[in-house]
Design an enzyme around this catalytic site. Structure first.
Site, short mmCIF file in Angstrom:
data_model
loop_
_atom_site.label_atom_id
_atom_site.label_comp_id
_atom_site.label_asym_id
_atom_site.label_seq_id
_atom_site.Cartn_x
_atom_site.Cartn_y
_atom_site.Cartn_z
N ARG A 1 1.27 -1.13 0.40
CA ARG A 1 -0.03 -0.20 -0.50
C ARG A 1 0.66 1.33 -0.08
NH1 ARG A 1 -4.97 -0.43 4.25
NH2 ARG A 1 -2.98 0.25 5.44
N ASP A 2 2.00 1.43 -0.55
CA ASP A 2 2.93 2.42 -0.06
C ASP A 2 4.05 2.69 -1.41
OD1 ASP A 2 3.32 5.48 0.61
OD2 ASP A 2 4.11 4.80 2.05
N LEU A 3 3.94 1.84 -2.48
CA LEU A 3 4.84 1.23 -2.68
C LEU A 3 5.31 2.87 -3.97
CD1 LEU A 3 4.78 -2.02 -5.51
CD2 LEU A 3 6.23 -1.41 -3.28
N THR B 1 0.30 6.97 -0.23
CA THR B 1 1.22 8.67 -0.65
C THR B 1 0.71 9.11 -1.26
OG1 THR B 1 3.34 7.73 0.00
CG2 THR B 1 3.94 9.86 -1.19
#
Length: 440
Positions: A175-177, A213
């Site tokens: 969920r935050d690549l 992000t």
């Protein structure tokens, strides 16, 4: 600020160099860390795992000791060589497998393969492996013109596919690549870092959470919809695009855009491609940028396998890639510092103002990584410490005369490893048995 950076960078470079041949390690240091005699480790017999898989395969030092033992036995040494050859065969490119397999038959059958955790009085410390190559964001924007040549981007994307496949096998969605969270190791291979927003997806369930992000969040996250692993395949598309284009897919380089506008672009607009994108690069990005997660590449039943089969990876042998047998397109310079401001690390390395309760304490105990952690064992072998402390001891070391001559040395050795293993819970010794060696 520049002076502090200069000092910090010099210290980091000096630490990387380790011990030089000229200075070496002191005799006192070697004497302190030298392994104790086998007779002093009898207590371990009742507490350590005794199965072959744990002792001689999973544990790096155990594996090394087992191979050293096999080297002294011709029959066992040949068995180890055969197993190594089979492992190498499994990652050999298809065109050469037949010839390599025949060579194995001719050779062997004509006659009969988180770093650390510790606690202080007021903190749980999670120590990660040092990634000297820096992060992808630095490489994309600070080494020449923004962006990479497509082959380099494809190599990193292939390694990311393997990483995401492993995470999803464990039912974990990242969920935050984003480029800041993709690090390069000393050899140029990439690592996925910062799993602070990752979560486990129970089998047969979906999750919901508006996290990530801005600019990299998938439409289903922005719209607060339920999902499983689809946001990570969207994130892979963002990374591929940014590595090739030199800017994120929904914002130009250094363009100032509000959060609301970015989210509108993500949910409503179609990505545009420059001449830097080949047809295959456009194809995979377009398939990863499908707004409907049920139709997105990687989100059907075949998951990561479908992504790996895309034509953009036609030159990637994934078996060899997963075995680290493919050369990375870029190898970091060990004398370079791949970050703009080393002091920025402090902004995200410590979390302040957190109160811990008994539930937190119970949770933290689960971070124990074993009596002697796997990363620690690897570091001991790679740094040469294992060779230093595992020297053969004189046969008269355990004699009464030797005890009289240097009981302090025996005592210090016993104390060092006794404290190490006892603190880790490896030794279970009755109070009456816990005593120092004495002179006779």
């Amino acid at each position: 600020m520049e002076l502090e950076n200069f000092v910090a960078n010099n210290l980091l470079l000096k630490a990387r160099q380790g011990f030089s041949k000229k200075t070496g390690r002191s005799k006192k240091w070697k004497e302190l860390l030298k392994l104790p005699p086998v007779s002093m480790c009898a207590e371990l017999r009742s507490s350590i795992e005794k199965d072959f898989s744990s002792l001689c395969d999973k544990q790096p030092i155990g594996r090394l000791l087992f191979r050293q033992f096999c080297d002294t036995k011709p029959d066992l040494k040949r068995c180890i060589e055969f197993l190594d050859a089979v492992i190498e065969y499994e990652v050999t490119i298809e065109e050469e497998q037949r010839e390599f397999g025949l060579s194995i038959i001719n050779r062997f059958f004509k006659e009969v393969s988180l770093a650390y955790t510790y606690e202080t009085k007021d903190a749980l410390c999670l120590v990660l492996t040092m990634m000297n190559g820096g992060d992808l964001k630095y490489h994309i924007y600070n080494l020449g013109n923004p962006g990479f040549e497509e082959p380099r981007a494809v190599f990193y994307a292939a390694e990311l596919c393997c990483g995401l496949e492993d995470l999803q096998r464990e039912r974990i969605v990242n969920r935050d690549l984003k480029p800041e969270n993709i690090l390069l190791d000393d050899h140029g291979h990439i690592r996925i870092s910062d799993l602070g927003l990752a979560m486990e997806v129970p089998e047969g369930h979906m999750v919901r959470g508006r996290v990530g992000t801005v600019g990299y969040m998938a439409p289903e996250i922005i719209n607060h919809e339920k999902y499983t692993f689809s946001p990570d395949w969207w994130g892979l598309g963002c990374l591929i695009y940014e590595m090739i284009a030199g800017h994120s897919p929904f914002r130009k380089y250094k363009e100032k855009v509000s959060r609301e506008e970015l989210e509108r672009r993500v949910t409503n607009e179609t990505v545009e491609y420059s001449e830097r994108f080949s047809e295959d690069a456009k194809s995979i990005c377009s398939m990863l940028f499908i707004k409907d997660p049920s139709k997105r590449l990687g989100c059907q039943s075949d998951g990561a396998s479908a992504v790996k089969r895309h034509p953009i990876f036609k030159n990637i042998n994934f078996s060899r890639l997963e075995a680290n047998m493919l050369d990375p397109p870029f190898i970091p310079d060990p004398q370079a510092i791949y970050c703009k401001d080393i002091l920025d690390i402090g902004q995200f390395s410590v979390v302040k103002g957190v109160s811990l309760d008994t539930n937190d304490e119970a949770f933290y105990t689960q971070f124990a990584t074993g009596c002697v952690t796997i990363p620690w064992q690897n570091e001991m072998i790679e740094s040469g410490c294992f060779k230093d402390i595992n020297e053969n001891e004189d046969a008269d070391l355990l004699s009464p005369e030797k005890h009289k001559i240097c009981p302090s040395i025996l005592r210090s050795r016993r104390n060092f490893f006794h404290r190490l293993f006892r603190r880790a819970g490896c030794l279970n010794i009755a109070p009456s048995e816990e005593r120092e060696p004495t002179e006779h």
